[in-house]
Design a protein around this motif. Structure first.
Motif, PDB file in Angstrom:
ATOM      1  N   SER A 249       0.831  -1.208   0.000  1.00 11.33           N
ATOM      2  CA  SER A 249       0.000   0.000   0.000  1.00 11.33           C
ATOM      3  C   SER A 249       0.862   1.253   0.000  1.00 11.33           C
ATOM      4  O   SER A 249       1.894   1.318   0.676  1.00 11.33           O
ATOM      5  N   ALA A 250       0.400   2.248  -0.769  1.00 14.42           N
ATOM      6  CA  ALA A 250       1.029   3.576  -0.748  1.00 14.42           C
ATOM      7  C   ALA A 250      -0.084   4.595  -0.573  1.00 14.42           C
ATOM      8  O   ALA A 250      -0.910   4.793  -1.471  1.00 14.42           O
ATOM      9  N   SER A 251      -0.145   5.225   0.580  1.00 15.32           N
ATOM     10  CA  SER A 251      -1.233   6.145   0.896  1.00 15.32           C
ATOM     11  C   SER A 251      -1.063   7.475   0.165  1.00 15.32           C
ATOM     12  O   SER A 251       0.053   7.979   0.015  1.00 15.32           O
ATOM     13  N   TYR A 252      -2.173   8.038  -0.289  1.00 17.53           N
ATOM     14  CA  TYR A 252      -2.130   9.375  -0.885  1.00 17.53           C
ATOM     15  C   TYR A 252      -1.642  10.398   0.135  1.00 17.53           C
ATOM     16  O   TYR A 252      -1.055  11.425  -0.230  1.00 17.53           O
ATOM     17  N   ALA A 253      -1.885  10.124   1.415  1.00 15.30           N
ATOM     18  CA  ALA A 253      -1.482  11.055   2.471  1.00 15.30           C
ATOM     19  C   ALA A 253       0.031  11.178   2.573  1.00 15.30           C
ATOM     20  O   ALA A 253       0.544  12.124   3.191  1.00 15.30           O
ATOM     21  N   SER A 254       0.767  10.224   1.952  1.00 16.27           N
ATOM     22  CA  SER A 254       2.234  10.280   2.003  1.00 16.27           C
ATOM     23  C   SER A 254       2.782  11.407   1.122  1.00 16.27           C
ATOM     24  O   SER A 254       3.962  11.755   1.207  1.00 16.27           O
ATOM     25  N   ILE A 255       1.921  11.968   0.261  1.00 14.04           N
ATOM     26  CA  ILE A 255       2.325  13.080  -0.601  1.00 14.04           C
ATOM     27  C   ILE A 255       1.628  14.346  -0.108  1.00 14.04           C
ATOM     28  O   ILE A 255       0.401  14.384   0.005  1.00 14.04           O
TER      29      ILE A 255
ATOM     30  N   TYR B 277       6.226   3.824  -8.801  1.00 15.37           N
ATOM     31  CA  TYR B 277       6.253   2.363  -8.677  1.00 15.37           C
ATOM     32  C   TYR B 277       6.132   1.655 -10.026  1.00 15.37           C
ATOM     33  O   TYR B 277       5.803   0.471 -10.092  1.00 15.37           O
ATOM     34  N   ALA B 278       6.410   2.378 -11.087  1.00 14.17           N
ATOM     35  CA  ALA B 278       6.399   1.758 -12.419  1.00 14.17           C
ATOM     36  C   ALA B 278       7.498   0.699 -12.501  1.00 14.17           C
ATOM     37  O   ALA B 278       8.616   0.894 -12.028  1.00 14.17           O
ATOM     38  N   GLY B 279       7.163  -0.415 -13.094  1.00 12.39           N
ATOM     39  CA  GLY B 279       8.154  -1.475 -13.279  1.00 12.39           C
ATOM     40  C   GLY B 279       8.306  -2.418 -12.111  1.00 12.39           C
ATOM     41  O   GLY B 279       9.070  -3.394 -12.187  1.00 12.39           O
ATOM     42  N   VAL B 280       7.589  -2.188 -11.013  1.00 15.09           N
ATOM     43  CA  VAL B 280       7.658  -3.101  -9.869  1.00 15.09           C
ATOM     44  C   VAL B 280       7.018  -4.429 -10.257  1.00 15.09           C
ATOM     45  O   VAL B 280       5.883  -4.467 -10.734  1.00 15.09           O
ATOM     46  N   LYS B 281       7.752  -5.548 -10.054  1.00 13.45           N
ATOM     47  CA  LYS B 281       7.277  -6.854 -10.526  1.00 13.45           C
ATOM     48  C   LYS B 281       6.921  -7.820  -9.409  1.00 13.45           C
ATOM     49  O   LYS B 281       6.380  -8.896  -9.672  1.00 13.45           O
ATOM     50  N   ASN B 282       7.207  -7.464  -8.153  1.00  8.94           N
ATOM     51  CA  ASN B 282       6.872  -8.365  -7.050  1.00  8.94           C
ATOM     52  C   ASN B 282       6.789  -7.586  -5.746  1.00  8.94           C
ATOM     53  O   ASN B 282       7.134  -6.398  -5.688  1.00  8.94           O
ATOM     54  N   ILE B 283       6.350  -8.290  -4.716  1.00  6.37           N
ATOM     55  CA  ILE B 283       6.142  -7.651  -3.413  1.00  6.37           C
ATOM     56  C   ILE B 283       7.447  -7.142  -2.824  1.00  6.37           C
ATOM     57  O   ILE B 283       7.497  -6.063  -2.210  1.00  6.37           O
TER      58      ILE B 283
ATOM     59  N   LYS C 181       8.161  -3.348  -1.561  1.00  5.27           N
ATOM     60  CA  LYS C 181       8.591  -3.019  -0.197  1.00  5.27           C
ATOM     61  C   LYS C 181       9.889  -2.232  -0.216  1.00  5.27           C
ATOM     62  O   LYS C 181      10.071  -1.279   0.560  1.00  5.27           O
ATOM     63  N   ALA C 182      10.787  -2.615  -1.126  1.00  3.68           N
ATOM     64  CA  ALA C 182      12.070  -1.933  -1.230  1.00  3.68           C
ATOM     65  C   ALA C 182      11.889  -0.479  -1.648  1.00  3.68           C
ATOM     66  O   ALA C 182      12.699   0.391  -1.300  1.00  3.68           O
ATOM     67  N   LYS C 183      10.833  -0.192  -2.414  1.00  4.82           N
ATOM     68  CA  LYS C 183      10.570   1.170  -2.858  1.00  4.82           C
ATOM     69  C   LYS C 183       9.725   1.974  -1.869  1.00  4.82           C
ATOM     70  O   LYS C 183       9.313   3.091  -2.151  1.00  4.82           O
ATOM     71  N   GLY C 184       9.426   1.374  -0.690  1.00  6.03           N
ATOM     72  CA  GLY C 184       8.774   2.127   0.374  1.00  6.03           C
ATOM     73  C   GLY C 184       7.301   1.841   0.594  1.00  6.03           C
ATOM     74  O   GLY C 184       6.664   2.485   1.435  1.00  6.03           O
ATOM     75  N   MET C 185       6.727   0.900  -0.141  1.00  5.28           N
ATOM     76  CA  MET C 185       5.316   0.574   0.077  1.00  5.28           C
ATOM     77  C   MET C 185       5.172  -0.269   1.347  1.00  5.28           C
ATOM     78  O   MET C 185       6.058  -1.070   1.686  1.00  5.28           O
ATOM     79  N   GLN C 186       4.070  -0.097   2.042  1.00  6.60           N
ATOM     80  CA  GLN C 186       3.813  -0.847   3.281  1.00  6.60           C
ATOM     81  C   GLN C 186       3.156  -2.165   2.917  1.00  6.60           C
ATOM     82  O   GLN C 186       2.145  -2.198   2.205  1.00  6.60           O
ATOM     83  N   VAL C 187       3.715  -3.276   3.408  1.00  6.66           N
ATOM     84  CA  VAL C 187       3.247  -4.615   3.026  1.00  6.66           C
ATOM     85  C   VAL C 187       2.550  -5.289   4.209  1.00  6.66           C
ATOM     86  O   VAL C 187       3.062  -5.288   5.331  1.00  6.66           O
TER      87      VAL C 187
ATOM     88  N   TYR D 222     -11.100  -3.869   3.413  1.00 11.41           N
ATOM     89  CA  TYR D 222     -10.725  -2.767   4.302  1.00 11.41           C
ATOM     90  C   TYR D 222      -9.213  -2.822   4.486  1.00 11.41           C
ATOM     91  O   TYR D 222      -8.656  -3.822   4.956  1.00 11.41           O
ATOM     92  N   VAL D 223      -8.544  -1.744   4.084  1.00 13.78           N
ATOM     93  CA  VAL D 223      -7.088  -1.679   4.162  1.00 13.78           C
ATOM     94  C   VAL D 223      -6.695  -0.880   5.392  1.00 13.78           C
ATOM     95  O   VAL D 223      -6.936   0.332   5.461  1.00 13.78           O
ATOM     96  N   GLN D 224      -6.099  -1.559   6.344  1.00 11.05           N
ATOM     97  CA  GLN D 224      -5.747  -0.911   7.600  1.00 11.05           C
ATOM     98  C   GLN D 224      -4.670   0.153   7.399  1.00 11.05           C
ATOM     99  O   GLN D 224      -4.668   1.192   8.063  1.00 11.05           O
ATOM    100  N   ALA D 225      -3.774  -0.075   6.451  1.00 11.10           N
ATOM    101  CA  ALA D 225      -2.663   0.847   6.234  1.00 11.10           C
ATOM    102  C   ALA D 225      -3.137   2.227   5.784  1.00 11.10           C
ATOM    103  O   ALA D 225      -2.514   3.248   6.097  1.00 11.10           O
ATOM    104  N   THR D 226      -4.251   2.271   5.026  1.00  9.67           N
ATOM    105  CA  THR D 226      -4.766   3.559   4.545  1.00  9.67           C
ATOM    106  C   THR D 226      -6.066   3.952   5.225  1.00  9.67           C
ATOM    107  O   THR D 226      -6.565   5.064   5.026  1.00  9.67           O
ATOM    108  N   GLY D 227      -6.648   3.027   6.021  1.00  8.26           N
ATOM    109  CA  GLY D 227      -7.869   3.323   6.759  1.00  8.26           C
ATOM    110  C   GLY D 227      -9.083   3.517   5.875  1.00  8.26           C
ATOM    111  O   GLY D 227      -9.928   4.372   6.158  1.00  8.26           O
TER     112      GLY D 227
END
Length: 711
Positions: free
Chosen positions: A221-227, A594-600, A604-610, A623-628
């Motif tokens: 997950s990558a929250s819009y709130a991170s920007i 996150y273009a070109g990301v091919k796996n979890i 995660k390495a690019k900063g997404m919460q897993v 319901y995604v707890q990470a973004t509420g």
């Protein structure tokens, strides 16, 4: 010939004169027609599909519905809030029944007398359960009872003693019958639409799979709130593009208006409170010194009447009921304040006893040519009964039934006044033992009573209550009015009001999208004149000063914007559009990141919460707890992805962007395999969807609601 020549010479002049005369005649008729049309428009409460309803017609419907409410609830009057609710109900019924009737006429749907008769014979419709013709043994509507009543109604209308009662019940039945016809037609129309929506084996199969197939996923997950919003540039062209995309969401079928207003509530001053406190202290001293309770209560204009009857705690306001529970008999309180109803109070508890809440009794009323004759006859009847005579036999001898009936506390304890005879009557019944006979002397006659049963012994109180609102004085109101009036007269624009409000100790408030269907302005009672002004004013205008509420509010209004029927403008919905555009642009930014990301692991390495998310199905949003947030789009994307596969694209959600890998896919435990039950459920959903047809029809009905002008 000379005369003819003269006419010819003046022909042009005559033509002009005749023309002007004809114009005057036509103009007069035109203006009469315009005046007639204008008067007719001024008498129209509203319009639906071109069908108008006048003030008189709406009032008749309102009176009819009020009588139904009063009759079913055993009420004599309705509160202002209840009356407003009735007005809304009558209007909504007029709108919906008019729309359905017009639509039904197009397809030839009707409710025949034969259909209605069949409904009455079946007796299962819930509306019929509200009628007086329910058989108490079966608990069902009994058509034969209705038939008998209608026959009795015709016979008894010439009897003045019962005609009024029969007429009330008849009108109530007419209302139920009309409602039954309207409801039946609406159901037939809804059923027609619902039957055009049908299920099939493929949709049933898909619904079962959507419910039964579960997915366990790894979710990045990558929250819009991170920007930060400041990182997103929003152009006017972006807003216009989004507006065109969402335009249908901004359509409104009724005009609304934005206002700014200043509301000032006048309250009692310190001097006002002190004067009332001294008055209440005097009342407390009078009660302590043995003054007549009824006189003290009357002299101090108490909100709680004194009858001298023993009543339950339910007869008192809540604050008083709580107080008397802890008081000793004979005790009088010092003045105390109740914040809840803004009152000062004094209470004296005169007595407290255990008495029946309900008394069953029977009676024989005794009259005579004179008071002495009535007294003597009553003594004879009492002696006969005490000697063993049958009560009902004696009652019938004097043209009465002697039937048993109940007197409950609720029947008298809320009375604001009770005469001496009634008080004596109630006290006798309440204090008489079971099977005991009593003779009650009235001013004009006598009553022999026998108590046959007593139920529900409860604490009953005789209490003198002085409850007085902490009111402002005329001087306080006058000072407040002068101050507010000066504020309004010196500031005749909304900008001036806002600038000067703080100086005067006032506050400018805002209310957007106000509709004419509302009953109050800013929640303040008695603001109908202000409401009329709002929907007649132009943007930028300032209202006169209104005295409203319970004669304790001062109000001035500024009209800031008019939103006519049709589509709201880009400016009207700018904040909503901006929020949508910012979300879209943040998703674009995350898509690039996150273009070109091919796996979890890469996500995660690019900063997404897993996180691990189990039991994801197509039929329920994730319901995604990470973004509420709940994310329906994620449920669909997961359902379309095979086990072991990574998501083919970044999923756009409500609160963030997502990538995922389906770890496991399979049927959930206790999977639903009942295709028939699913088909029935889908059909029910179709029926519910059909039920929303009224929204679509309403949008096209050109509804005009002018109730604010009259009610």
């Amino acid at each position: 010939m000379a005369a003819l020549g003269t006419i010819r010479k003046r022909g042009v002049t005559l033509i002009i004169i005749i023309g002007l005369g004809l114009f005057a005649f036509i103009a007069e008729e035109f203006f009469r027609s315009c005046e007639s049309t204008s008067n007719e428009r001024r008498q129209q409460v509203g319009e639906v599909l071109g069908e108008k309803i006048s003030v008189q017609e709406f009032q008749a419907l309102l009176d009819e519905y009020q009588e139904v409410v009063k009759m079913t609830q055993g009420r004599d009057n309705l509160t202002d809030d209840e009356l407003n609710s009735v007005k809304d109900q009558v209007w909504n019924t007029f709108v919906s029944t008019t729309i359905i009737r017009k639509e039904a006429e197009k397809v030839g749907l009707t409710v025949t007398d034969e259909e209605l008769q069949n409904i009455l014979i079946q007796g299962t419709n819930p509306i019929l359960q509200q009628s007086p013709f329910v058989n108490q043994q079966t608990g069902r509507f009994d058509a034969s009872m209705l038939t008998k009543f209608l026959a009795d109604y015709k016979k008894n209308m010439s009897n003045p003693q019962v005609a009024e009662q029969y007429q009330r019940i008849y009108k109530y039945w007419q209302f139920l019958e009309k409602t039954l016809r309207q409801q039946t037609l609406a159901v037939k129309y809804q059923t027609l639409i619902a039957n055009s929506l049908f299920t099939n084996p493929i949709s049933v199969k898909m619904a079962l799979e959507g419910e039964n197939v579960e997915n366990n996923i790894q979710l990045a997950s990558a929250s819009y709130a991170s920007i930060n919003d400041n990182q997103v540039k929003v152009e006017d062209s972006d807003l216009k593009k989004k507006y065109e995309e969402k335009k249908e969401l901004f359509k409104q079928v009724a005009e609304t208006r934005d206002i700014k207003y200043v509301d000032f509530q006048v309250v009692a001053s310190k001097a006002d409170r002190q004067a009332l406190l001294q008055s209440m202290k005097a009342a407390s001293a009078d009660l302590q010194n043995g003054a007549a309770p009824e006189e003290v209560v009357r002299k101090n204009q108490s909100q709680v009447a004194y009858t001298g009857l023993a009543v339950t705690r339910n007869a008192f306001p809540r604050d008083i009921a709580a107080k008397i529970d802890s008081m000793a008999v004979g005790q009088t309180t010092e003045p105390f304040e109740t914040m809840m109803d803004n009152t000062l109070n004094v209470v004296k508890l005169i007595s407290k006893n255990q008495l029946p809440d309900s008394v069953e009794y029977r009676q024989i009323q005794v009259g005579g040519a004179s008071v002495d004759e009535a007294r003597n006859r009553a003594d004879s009847i009492l002696n006969a009964l005490q000697a063993g005579a049958d009560f009902e036999t004696l009652a019938k001898k004097y043209g009465q039934t002697g039937e048993k009936q109940w007197l409950t506390s609720a029947m008298y304890e809320h009375a604001t006044s009770i005469d001496a005879d009634t008080k004596s009557y109630i006290q006798t019944l309440t204090n008489t033992a079971v099977n005991e006979l009593k003779k009650i002397d009235f001013t004009q006659g006598n009553v022999i009573v026998q108590v046959t049963n007593r139920k529900g012994n409860v604490d009953k109180y005789v209490a003198a209550v002085v409850k007085h609102t902490i009111d402002f004085s005329k001087e306080t109101y006058s000072a407040a009015y002068n101050k507010f009036s000066q504020f309004v007269s010196e500031n005749q624009t909304v900008e001036a009001l806002e600038k000067a409000a703080g100086k005067y100790g006032f506050k400018v408030q805002e209310r957007k999208d106000m509709s004419s269907a509302e009953h109050f302005v800013a929640g303040i009672r008695s603001t109908r004149d202000a409401l009329k002004w709002i929907f007649e004013a132009k943007a930028g205008e300032l209202s006169p000063l209104y005295e409203c509420g319970n004669n304790d509010h001062l109000l001035v209004i500024a009209m800031t914007k008019v939103h006519p029927v049709g589509y709201l403008t880009v400016e009207d919905v700018k904040d909503m559009l901006k929020s949508e555009v910012i979300r879209d642009k943040k998703f674009e930014m995350l898509s690039q990141k996150y273009a070109g990301v091919k796996n979890i692991a890469e996500a995660k390495a690019k900063g997404m919460q897993v996180n691990e998310v189990p039991q994801v199905t197509f039929n329920a949003p994730v319901y995604v707890q990470a973004t509420g947030a709940s994310e329906p789009s994620l449920s669909g994307a997961v359902a379309a992805t095979k086990a072991g596969q990574f998501s083919s694209h970044l999923v756009k959600g409500n609160a963030g962007a997502y990538l995922f890998q389906v770890v496991k896919k399979g049927n959930r435990a206790n999977a639903n395999k009942d295709a028939k039950a699913m088909e029935a459920r889908l059909q029910q959903q179709a029926m519910q969807a059909a039920g929303r047809f009224m929204n679509e029809l309403y949008m096209k009905a050109n509804v005009k609601d002018n109730r604010y002008l009259f009610f």
